[in-house]
Write a protein that holds these residues in place. Structure first.
Motif, PDB file in Angstrom:
ATOM      1  N   MET A 246       0.852  -1.196   0.000  1.00  0.00           N
ATOM      2  CA  MET A 246       0.000   0.000   0.000  1.00  0.00           C
ATOM      3  C   MET A 246       0.886   1.244   0.000  1.00  0.00           C
ATOM      4  N   ASN A 247       0.688   2.088  -0.983  1.00  0.00           N
ATOM      5  CA  ASN A 247       1.479   3.313  -1.122  1.00  0.00           C
ATOM      6  C   ASN A 247       0.805   4.435  -0.319  1.00  0.00           C
ATOM      7  N   PHE A 248       1.028   4.413   1.020  1.00  0.00           N
ATOM      8  CA  PHE A 248       0.365   5.382   1.896  1.00  0.00           C
ATOM      9  C   PHE A 248       0.793   6.814   1.579  1.00  0.00           C
ATOM     10  N   ALA A 249       2.063   6.993   1.248  1.00  0.00           N
ATOM     11  CA  ALA A 249       2.564   8.339   0.971  1.00  0.00           C
ATOM     12  C   ALA A 249       1.825   8.958  -0.207  1.00  0.00           C
ATOM     13  N   MET A 250       1.607   8.167  -1.262  1.00  0.00           N
ATOM     14  CA  MET A 250       0.927   8.699  -2.447  1.00  0.00           C
ATOM     15  C   MET A 250      -0.545   8.965  -2.157  1.00  0.00           C
ATOM     16  N   ILE A 251      -1.122   8.161  -1.280  1.00  0.00           N
ATOM     17  CA  ILE A 251      -2.519   8.390  -0.885  1.00  0.00           C
ATOM     18  C   ILE A 251      -2.666   9.750  -0.211  1.00  0.00           C
ATOM     19  N   PHE A 252      -1.753  10.062   0.716  1.00  0.00           N
ATOM     20  CA  PHE A 252      -1.809  11.352   1.416  1.00  0.00           C
ATOM     21  C   PHE A 252      -1.530  12.518   0.463  1.00  0.00           C
TER      22      PHE A 252
ATOM     23  N   MET B 247      -1.720  21.825   1.856  1.00  0.00           N
ATOM     24  CA  MET B 247      -0.307  22.181   1.716  1.00  0.00           C
ATOM     25  C   MET B 247       0.566  21.410   2.703  1.00  0.00           C
ATOM     26  N   LEU B 248       0.076  21.172   3.907  1.00  0.00           N
ATOM     27  CA  LEU B 248       0.834  20.385   4.880  1.00  0.00           C
ATOM     28  C   LEU B 248       1.076  18.974   4.368  1.00  0.00           C
ATOM     29  N   LEU B 249       0.040  18.377   3.784  1.00  0.00           N
ATOM     30  CA  LEU B 249       0.191  17.023   3.244  1.00  0.00           C
ATOM     31  C   LEU B 249       1.166  16.996   2.073  1.00  0.00           C
ATOM     32  N   LEU B 250       1.109  18.021   1.220  1.00  0.00           N
ATOM     33  CA  LEU B 250       1.974  18.050   0.035  1.00  0.00           C
ATOM     34  C   LEU B 250       3.420  18.373   0.384  1.00  0.00           C
ATOM     35  N   LEU B 251       3.625  19.213   1.397  1.00  0.00           N
ATOM     36  CA  LEU B 251       4.986  19.636   1.741  1.00  0.00           C
ATOM     37  C   LEU B 251       5.699  18.651   2.668  1.00  0.00           C
ATOM     38  N   LEU B 252       4.945  18.006   3.550  1.00  0.00           N
ATOM     39  CA  LEU B 252       5.563  17.128   4.537  1.00  0.00           C
ATOM     40  C   LEU B 252       5.769  15.698   4.049  1.00  0.00           C
ATOM     41  N   ILE B 253       4.993  15.285   3.050  1.00  0.00           N
ATOM     42  CA  ILE B 253       5.076  13.902   2.580  1.00  0.00           C
ATOM     43  C   ILE B 253       5.660  13.863   1.173  1.00  0.00           C
ATOM     44  N   LYS B 254       6.743  13.113   1.006  1.00  0.00           N
ATOM     45  CA  LYS B 254       7.415  12.974  -0.284  1.00  0.00           C
ATOM     46  C   LYS B 254       7.437  11.495  -0.673  1.00  0.00           C
ATOM     47  N   PRO B 255       6.528  11.047  -1.508  1.00  0.00           N
ATOM     48  CA  PRO B 255       6.482   9.633  -1.885  1.00  0.00           C
ATOM     49  C   PRO B 255       7.684   9.224  -2.745  1.00  0.00           C
ATOM     50  N   LYS B 256       8.198   8.031  -2.461  1.00  0.00           N
ATOM     51  CA  LYS B 256       9.319   7.509  -3.252  1.00  0.00           C
ATOM     52  C   LYS B 256       8.836   6.969  -4.597  1.00  0.00           C
ATOM     53  N   LYS B 257       7.627   6.439  -4.594  1.00  0.00           N
ATOM     54  CA  LYS B 257       7.028   5.923  -5.824  1.00  0.00           C
ATOM     55  C   LYS B 257       5.691   6.596  -6.060  1.00  0.00           C
ATOM     56  N   LYS B 258       5.394   6.920  -7.317  1.00  0.00           N
ATOM     57  CA  LYS B 258       4.135   7.572  -7.651  1.00  0.00           C
ATOM     58  C   LYS B 258       3.137   6.621  -8.303  1.00  0.00           C
ATOM     59  N   THR B 259       3.514   5.353  -8.380  1.00  0.00           N
ATOM     60  CA  THR B 259       2.641   4.364  -9.008  1.00  0.00           C
ATOM     61  C   THR B 259       1.463   4.029  -8.104  1.00  0.00           C
ATOM     62  N   LEU B 260       0.286   3.969  -8.691  1.00  0.00           N
ATOM     63  CA  LEU B 260      -0.924   3.610  -7.965  1.00  0.00           C
ATOM     64  C   LEU B 260      -1.547   2.372  -8.595  1.00  0.00           C
ATOM     65  N   TYR B 261      -1.826   1.381  -7.767  1.00  0.00           N
ATOM     66  CA  TYR B 261      -2.489   0.176  -8.243  1.00  0.00           C
ATOM     67  C   TYR B 261      -3.968   0.227  -7.896  1.00  0.00           C
ATOM     68  N   SER B 262      -4.669  -0.831  -8.229  1.00  0.00           N
ATOM     69  CA  SER B 262      -6.120  -0.838  -8.060  1.00  0.00           C
ATOM     70  C   SER B 262      -6.525  -0.596  -6.606  1.00  0.00           C
ATOM     71  N   ARG B 263      -5.806  -1.228  -5.661  1.00  0.00           N
ATOM     72  CA  ARG B 263      -6.155  -1.091  -4.247  1.00  0.00           C
ATOM     73  C   ARG B 263      -6.024   0.359  -3.796  1.00  0.00           C
ATOM     74  N   GLU B 264      -4.900   0.993  -4.150  1.00  0.00           N
ATOM     75  CA  GLU B 264      -4.719   2.404  -3.796  1.00  0.00           C
ATOM     76  C   GLU B 264      -5.768   3.284  -4.458  1.00  0.00           C
ATOM     77  N   GLY B 265      -6.150   2.926  -5.683  1.00  0.00           N
ATOM     78  CA  GLY B 265      -7.154   3.711  -6.389  1.00  0.00           C
ATOM     79  C   GLY B 265      -8.484   3.747  -5.646  1.00  0.00           C
TER      80      GLY B 265
END
Length: 479
Positions: free
Chosen positions: A1-7, A51-69
């Motif tokens: 689960m790509n939690f960083a990309m979700i946030f 802005m807090l979510l965008l500035l504080l969280i830096k995802p290593k991967k930007k790929t989203l799969y069906s579950r994250e979607g």
């Protein structure tokens, strides 16, 4: 689960929501309303969260799969609804926060069920926001935002599949972002066209904007306590036509724009949809003829109501709760039918019913000829077994959620028709039900637990059930 990309996506949703709130704030400033400041405060809160979510969280991967979607879509709609409730609560238009959330969810999910007894007492900026939430949620929050998100094509497609209504979702053009732009271009174009028609019919500009937004999103929030009963017949006719147009599969408009006439004509779902509207309108007109001064008046009220219910818009020109039982039964059935897949309407969807009907015919033939091998086809193309399987599961889950919701509501002691129609009206994103939840009433009489159930139903109905259910599965959150 790509939690960083979700946030990160939730951060984008909050930022876009902050921008959306500026429009009703400007409306309030234009009309010198104090409630405008509530929208500015709420916009600032949304912006800070985003802005807090965008500035504080830096995802290593930007790929989203069906579950994250699925998770992103569910959480995005919840976040949008909670933030959207803030200005209604802060300005005092809706003093109880749970009621403000109910109204906000009803707006974004294009349901149109309200807890407000007198909408005419609301500030104009609040009326604008209620209708604007319909327009935002009509085509889909993420369908709009994904056009700007830096995601891979697969990630975008997973978001679109999770948010778009109907059993079959595909790209109109090779690139998903181009599909998003194209969908909103058609959506915006039809909205502007309706607005211009309403202006020509001498509807005031503010009311025309609100009506166009509410019709486009097939939502139904109005600016009058009697919905559309007191507007002119010309306006009622225009709204009827555009309600039906926004209930059509947008793929048909794409084919017409690119002059693929044969492919457009072959979309059976649209013809069945229009046929149901015509048959229901004629049947109800005949049934209610004695209640009106002329056949034309009866036909207008019947066709408007049929168009409103089947497209799940929720506008009304008459209290159909007072109509004969035959007409009320037809309307109740239309609540479940819904509009076309790929439209802004809710309900089970006409395409699902067509496939289900063809599946029944296939099973009957197999009982007669056990060795028969026959594929279910729609518009000349074979329907994949996976589509039929998912449709069957959808119907089972739909019945389960409907039954559970009805059981919980029944604990309050209201009559069966009120409870049944309230669940149908919210799970199918329609708005008004029957009896205590009829078009001349509202949903304020329900207790807080029942309102929470109906809020869940509105979100589940708009998101095709599964995205909301996945939030409750432990497997969803495993890495």
């Amino acid at each position: 689960m790509n939690f960083a990309m979700i946030f990160v996506v939730l951060g984008w949703v909050s930022c876009f929501n902050a921008v959306f709130m500026l429009l009703p704030a400007f409306v309030g400033i234009f009309y010198s309303e104090n409630a405008a400041y509530s929208f500015l405060y709420a916009s600032l809160i949304s912006l800070v969260v985003g802005m807090l979510l965008l500035l504080l969280i830096k995802p290593k991967k930007k790929t989203l799969y069906s579950r994250e979607g699925f998770v992103i879509v569910s959480l995005s709609w919840i976040v949008m609804s909670l933030l959207g409730a803030l200005p209604l609560y802060l300005c005092g238009a809706i003093p109880e926060f749970i009621n403000a959330v109910f109204e906000s969810v009803s707006g974004f999910t294009t349901t149109g069920a309200s807890i407000i007894p007198s909408v005419e007492a609301l500030p104009r900026c609040c009326l604008f926001w209620r209708s604007f939430t319909h327009w935002i949620g009509g085509m889909g929050v993420l369908v709009f935002i994904m056009a700007f998100l830096p995601l891979s094509g697969a990630g975008n497609m997973n978001l679109m599949k999770a948010e778009s209504p109907g059993p079959m979702v595909g790209k109109l053009v090779p690139r998903v972002k181009s599909t998003a732009f194209l969908l909103y271009a058609m959506y915006f174009g039809l909205t502007v066209l309706e607005f211009l028609c309403l202006i020509i019919a001498k509807m005031p500009v503010f009311e025309a904007v609100n009506t166009a937004f509410a019709t486009a999103g097939t939502g139904g929030f109005g600016f009058l306590n009697d919905s559309m009963a007191s507007v002119s017949p010309a306006v009622q006719i225009i709204i009827t036509v555009f309600m039906i147009l926004f209930g059509v599969n947008f793929s048909a408009y794409f084919l017409l724009i690119y002059r693929r006439w044969r492919d457009a004509v072959r979309i059976s779902e649209v013809w069945v949809y229009l046929g149901i509207i015509a048959a229901a309108s004629i049947a109800i007109t005949i049934n209610i003829r004695s209640m009106y001064d002329s056949a034309g008046e009866a036909a207008l009220n019947a066709s408007f109501t049929v168009g409103s219910i089947i497209t799940t818009t929720g506008f009304s020109t008459a209290d159909f709760n007072e109509w004969p039982e035959f007409s009320r039964t037809i309307l109740m059935m239309l609540m479940f039918v819904g509009a076309c897949a790929g439209s802004t309407g809710g309900g089970i969807k006409v395409s699902r019913l067509i496939i289900m009907f063809k599946t029944i015919l296939k099973e009957i033939r197999i009982q007669i000829h056990p060795k028969l091998v026959k594929k279910i086809k729609m518009d000349g193309h074979a329907v994949a077994h996976e589509t039929v399987r998912s449709l069957n599961i959808y119907l089972i889950v739909y019945i389960f959620i409907f039954s559970a919701s009805l059981l919980i509501l029944s604990a309050e002691g209201h009559d069966f028709i009120t409870n049944f129609s309230s669940v149908a009206a919210t799970l199918n994103n329609i708005g008004p039900g029957l009896e205590l939840a009829g078009p001349s009433q509202n949903f304020a009489f329900f207790s807080v637990p029942s309102k929470i159930v109906l809020i869940f139903d509105m979100l589940a109905g708009r998101l095709e059930l599964f995205p909301m259910l996945l939030l409750f599965s432990p497997a969803t959150w495993k890495k």
